[in-house]
Design a protein around this motif. Structure first.
Motif, mmCIF file in Angstrom:
data_model
loop_
_atom_site.group_PDB
_atom_site.id
_atom_site.type_symbol
_atom_site.label_atom_id
_atom_site.label_comp_id
_atom_site.label_asym_id
_atom_site.label_seq_id
_atom_site.Cartn_x
_atom_site.Cartn_y
_atom_site.Cartn_z
ATOM 1 N N UNK A 189 -97.559 -43.102 54.378
ATOM 2 C CA UNK A 189 -98.820 -42.795 55.071
ATOM 3 C C UNK A 189 -98.692 -43.104 56.554
ATOM 4 N N UNK A 190 -98.089 -44.225 56.846
ATOM 5 C CA UNK A 190 -97.960 -44.672 58.232
ATOM 6 C C UNK A 190 -97.172 -43.678 59.085
ATOM 7 N N UNK A 191 -96.007 -43.230 58.617
ATOM 8 C CA UNK A 191 -95.219 -42.309 59.440
ATOM 9 C C UNK A 191 -95.901 -40.953 59.567
ATOM 10 N N UNK A 192 -96.582 -40.496 58.504
ATOM 11 C CA UNK A 192 -97.313 -39.231 58.594
ATOM 12 C C UNK A 192 -98.458 -39.331 59.599
ATOM 13 N N UNK A 193 -99.192 -40.415 59.555
ATOM 14 C CA UNK A 193 -100.314 -40.595 60.487
ATOM 15 C C UNK A 193 -99.810 -40.652 61.917
ATOM 16 N N UNK A 194 -98.764 -41.441 62.147
ATOM 17 C CA UNK A 194 -98.256 -41.589 63.512
ATOM 18 C C UNK A 194 -97.674 -40.283 64.044
ATOM 19 N N UNK A 195 -96.973 -39.542 63.209
ATOM 20 C CA UNK A 195 -96.330 -38.309 63.670
ATOM 21 C C UNK A 195 -97.305 -37.126 63.698
ATOM 22 N N UNK A 196 -97.991 -36.905 62.595
ATOM 23 C CA UNK A 196 -98.799 -35.701 62.462
ATOM 24 C C UNK A 196 -100.188 -35.833 63.071
ATOM 25 N N UNK A 197 -100.827 -36.961 62.909
ATOM 26 C CA UNK A 197 -102.168 -37.128 63.466
ATOM 27 C C UNK A 197 -102.138 -37.604 64.913
ATOM 28 N N UNK A 198 -101.213 -38.511 65.206
ATOM 29 C CA UNK A 198 -101.153 -39.067 66.554
ATOM 30 C C UNK A 198 -100.163 -38.350 67.454
ATOM 31 N N UNK A 199 -99.314 -37.511 66.886
ATOM 32 C CA UNK A 199 -98.375 -36.732 67.678
ATOM 33 C C UNK A 199 -97.306 -37.576 68.358
ATOM 34 N N UNK A 200 -96.970 -38.696 67.776
ATOM 35 C CA UNK A 200 -95.978 -39.577 68.387
ATOM 36 C C UNK A 200 -94.566 -39.071 68.121
ATOM 37 N N UNK A 201 -93.687 -39.393 69.049
ATOM 38 C CA UNK A 201 -92.287 -38.999 68.909
ATOM 39 C C UNK A 201 -91.600 -39.917 67.893
ATOM 40 N N UNK A 202 -90.420 -39.509 67.435
ATOM 41 C CA UNK A 202 -89.652 -40.340 66.519
ATOM 42 C C UNK A 202 -89.330 -41.683 67.159
ATOM 43 N N UNK A 203 -89.022 -41.668 68.442
ATOM 44 C CA UNK A 203 -88.708 -42.919 69.138
ATOM 45 C C UNK A 203 -89.922 -43.846 69.189
ATOM 46 N N UNK A 204 -91.097 -43.290 69.481
ATOM 47 C CA UNK A 204 -92.307 -44.111 69.519
ATOM 48 C C UNK A 204 -92.590 -44.713 68.139
ATOM 49 N N UNK A 205 -92.422 -43.919 67.099
ATOM 50 C CA UNK A 205 -92.640 -44.430 65.744
ATOM 51 C C UNK A 205 -91.620 -45.511 65.432
ATOM 52 N N UNK A 206 -90.385 -45.303 65.866
ATOM 53 C CA UNK A 206 -89.343 -46.302 65.678
ATOM 54 C C UNK A 206 -89.718 -47.613 66.374
ATOM 55 N N UNK A 207 -90.241 -47.517 67.590
ATOM 56 C CA UNK A 207 -90.653 -48.717 68.328
ATOM 57 C C UNK A 207 -91.801 -49.436 67.623
ATOM 58 N N UNK A 208 -92.724 -48.671 67.081
ATOM 59 C CA UNK A 208 -93.897 -49.257 66.422
ATOM 60 C C UNK A 208 -93.523 -49.915 65.096
ATOM 61 N N UNK A 209 -92.727 -49.229 64.291
ATOM 62 C CA UNK A 209 -92.424 -49.711 62.947
ATOM 63 C C UNK A 209 -91.201 -50.617 62.876
ATOM 64 N N UNK A 210 -90.340 -50.533 63.876
ATOM 65 C CA UNK A 210 -89.106 -51.302 63.839
ATOM 66 C C UNK A 210 -88.011 -50.640 63.028
ATOM 67 N N UNK A 211 -88.260 -49.408 62.567
ATOM 68 C CA UNK A 211 -87.247 -48.662 61.809
ATOM 69 C C UNK A 211 -86.335 -47.926 62.780
#
Length: 196
Positions: A125-147
């Protein structure tokens, strides 16, 4: 820095991301009131530690705080539910068919999408929300989640697959959309689903 300047700077950096913060918290907690509580706590934490913010991407910094606050809240308030969700390796659709009232309610794609999202484990849910709803880049999601970025990409792919599976489970009732874009009642419920 004076308290007035600190408050003004915080408001300038953090308030534009309030909707995004709520969207993430709502997606993870699956409850509007709980999401409001989490966002309030996250913003208090962000304000408390704003002096440590050294510039850069304020949205990613704030979303990391919201995410961490959310998981802390879930751990304290729903420990058994969180443990069960993280242990899920395979999505099992509900075997119960909805009653006629539920079927009518599910005709709204926003409700259908929200229900499908709620069946996913929190990390998906988290990666879908960050990418699809928030339009964040893979790098931004990586920074947020630590993945690592590659893990973000593979998690997103698996999450999309599970979302498609959940939506096709509802299709038997004739309510799922075959469109690559499903739109709900507002922009927080709008999500792009790739059919690649």
């Amino acid at each position: 820095m004076s308290e007035h300047n600190r408050t003004g700077n915080f408001e300038q950096e953090a308030l534009p991301h309030l909707d995004a913060a709520y969207s993430l918290a709502r997606g993870l907690t699956r409850n509007e009131q709980d999401a409001e509580d989490v966002v309030q706590e996250a913003y208090l934490r962000a304000f408390r530690f704003f002096s440590g913010f050294r510039g850069g991407d304020a949205r990613a910094w704030l979303m990391r705080i919201v995410r961490n606050t959310c998981y802390t809240w879930l751990h304290v308030n729903r420990p058994l539910q969180v443990a069960k969700e993280f242990e899920e390796n395979v999505f099992h659709p509900d075997s119960c068919a909805p009653n006629p009232e539920e079927a009518v309610l599910q005709n709204d794609n926003g409700i259908l999408l929200r229900k499908a999202l709620e069946k996913l484990p929190p990390n998906f849910r988290e990666v879908l929300i960050l990418r699809e709803l928030q339009g964040m880049s893979y790098k931004e999601i990586s920074d947020i989640t630590g993945m690592p970025t590659g893990t973000v990409m593979s998690s997103l792919s698996r999450a999309r697959g599970r979302l498609r599976q959940a939506l096709s489970g509802h299709k038997s009732g004739g309510t799922a959309s075959s469109s690559p874009r499903i739109e709900g009642a507002n922009t927080n419920e709008c999500m792009r689903v790739d059919h690649r």
